[in-house]
Design an enzyme around this catalytic site. Structure first.
Site, short mmCIF file in Angstrom:
data_model
loop_
_atom_site.label_atom_id
_atom_site.label_comp_id
_atom_site.label_asym_id
_atom_site.label_seq_id
_atom_site.Cartn_x
_atom_site.Cartn_y
_atom_site.Cartn_z
N ILE A 42 2.30 12.95 3.91
CA ILE A 42 1.80 12.28 2.71
C ILE A 42 0.54 11.52 3.09
O ILE A 42 0.52 10.81 4.11
CB ILE A 42 2.85 11.27 2.17
N ARG A 52 0.84 -1.19 0.00
CA ARG A 52 0.00 0.00 0.00
C ARG A 52 0.88 1.24 0.00
O ARG A 52 2.10 1.15 0.12
CB ARG A 52 -0.90 0.01 1.24
N LYS A 67 14.41 7.19 11.64
CA LYS A 67 14.57 7.86 10.34
C LYS A 67 15.86 8.67 10.27
O LYS A 67 16.50 8.75 9.24
CB LYS A 67 13.34 8.75 10.06
N TYR A 80 10.30 6.94 16.16
CA TYR A 80 10.22 7.09 14.69
C TYR A 80 11.31 8.05 14.20
O TYR A 80 12.01 7.77 13.22
CB TYR A 80 8.83 7.62 14.33
#
Lengths: 266, 81
Positions: free
Chosen positions: A211, A38, A182, A178
């Protein structure tokens, strides 16, 4: 070959995004996109297939989603196969690569897109939530990259794109795990890029902003006011950049992190 | 001639190093890896070539004290024989 005998870059040869250059690169090999059932991964798989790559569409558990991506690609005339496995597990990484190598050929393009979130303020963040995000977002990319590098190095051609995030470059309270994963991915990208640049293997990162995907469905609209473009991005915005980075024309771009965020990090 | 003897291994190593870029006439036992611009990634690739040819796995630490082509040949020949 030394100094003055440096080979022409693929850009200098005039290959550009030319079909010949891409065809030579994709012939006998394949692209692997992790977490491609996805969102950004799925759209990336579709675009790479349009460019002639046979795409390994990886999923951990969402076989319906990955199967749909494979179906869309093949109905559009492209080539793809589902490669199921958890890229945070070393044994699964080996079996994913072996499946592709035996059925198609060496992995020449690797897109480390698989990622997850488990948000909590650092003061309350549990060990399990920390480790899960680090393992899926960072350690998995290390394992797939390590596995992909030798064939790319021996083949004197390769493209690795890591899907990072602007959260790896600026603060976002509630996402310490997170952000760490990253930011780590960005540092990893730079160092590995420097290690293998001589072999015509490029390693780059893209840093998406906000996004619209399933992973951001719970993010509030108030964020849009902070984005200069005043809108969220789409998976295709990120996939288009990844598509360019794996072309021969992008052969002189390596170690870079490209924000795709409507100006949020400007 | 068995390719596993020292002479065979040396020829194999010289030929492998030539793949990484140096001109063949620059490669000698006395040549330093640094002068030939042979870096650690080249040594990893050399290790894989050796494994494919001789079935012997080299570790990064095997090359710790290697500075010349001759040093590399001697380490590999010892492992192979």
């Amino acid at each position: 070959m030394r100094g003055s005998d440096l080979p022409q870059s693929e850009g200098e040869k005039g290959g550009g995004v030319g079909a010949k250059g891409l065809t030579e690169a994709s012939e006998g090999g394949c692209a692997l996109v992790t977490g491609a059932s996805r969102g950004i991964g799925a759209e990336t798989a579709r675009l790479l297939a349009q460019d002639g790559w046979t795409v390994g569409v990886n999923c951990r558990a969402d076989t319906d989603g990955a199967g749909e991506v494979v179906r869309q690609i093949t109905e559009a005339g492209g080539k793809a196969l589902m490669v199921k496995g958890d890229v945070s597990e070393s044994s699964d990484v080996d079996s994913i690569f072996e499946q592709l190598e035996q059925s198609v050929g060496p992995v020449r393009v690797l897109v480390n897109n698989a990622g997850t979130r488990d948000d909590m303020l650092a003061i309350s963040l549990g060990d399990d939530a920390w480790l899960k995000v680090i393992e899926t977002n960072l350690s998995a990319a290390f394992r797939t990259t390590r596995r992909a590098l030798m064939p790319m190095v021996r083949g004197r051609w390769g493209r690795i794109v890591n899907v990072a995030s602007i959260v790896g470059m600026r603060a976002n309270p509630g996402q310490a795990n997170y952000a760490a994963s990253k930011a780590g991915l960005i540092g990893f990208t730079k160092t590995v890029a420097a290690e293998v640049a001589r072999r015509n293997v490029t390693v780059n990162a893209v840093a998406p902003g906000f996004i619209r995907t399933a992973m951001t469905s719970d993010v509030g609209e108030e964020l849009l006011r902070a984005i200069p473009a005043r809108r969220a991005g789409a998976p295709g915005d990120v996939a288009a950049c990844i598509r360019f980075l794996v072309t021969p024309a992008a052969g002189y771009i390596t170690g870079a992190t490209i924000p795709i965020d409507g100006g949020l990090s400007a | 001639m068995s390719s596993n003897n020292h002479e065979g291994v040396q020829k194999f190593v010289f030929d492998s190093i030539a793949i990484f870029g140096p001109e063949p006439e620059e490669i000698s036992r006395e040549a330093t890896l640094e002068s030939l611009d042979v870096d650690s990634l080249d040594l990893v690739e050399l290790g894989q070539l050796v494994e494919e040819k001789y079935g012997v796995r080299l570790q990064p630490q095997d090359f710790e004290d290697v500075s010349t082509v001759g040093d590399a040949v001697d380490v590999i020949a010892t492992k192979v024989q």
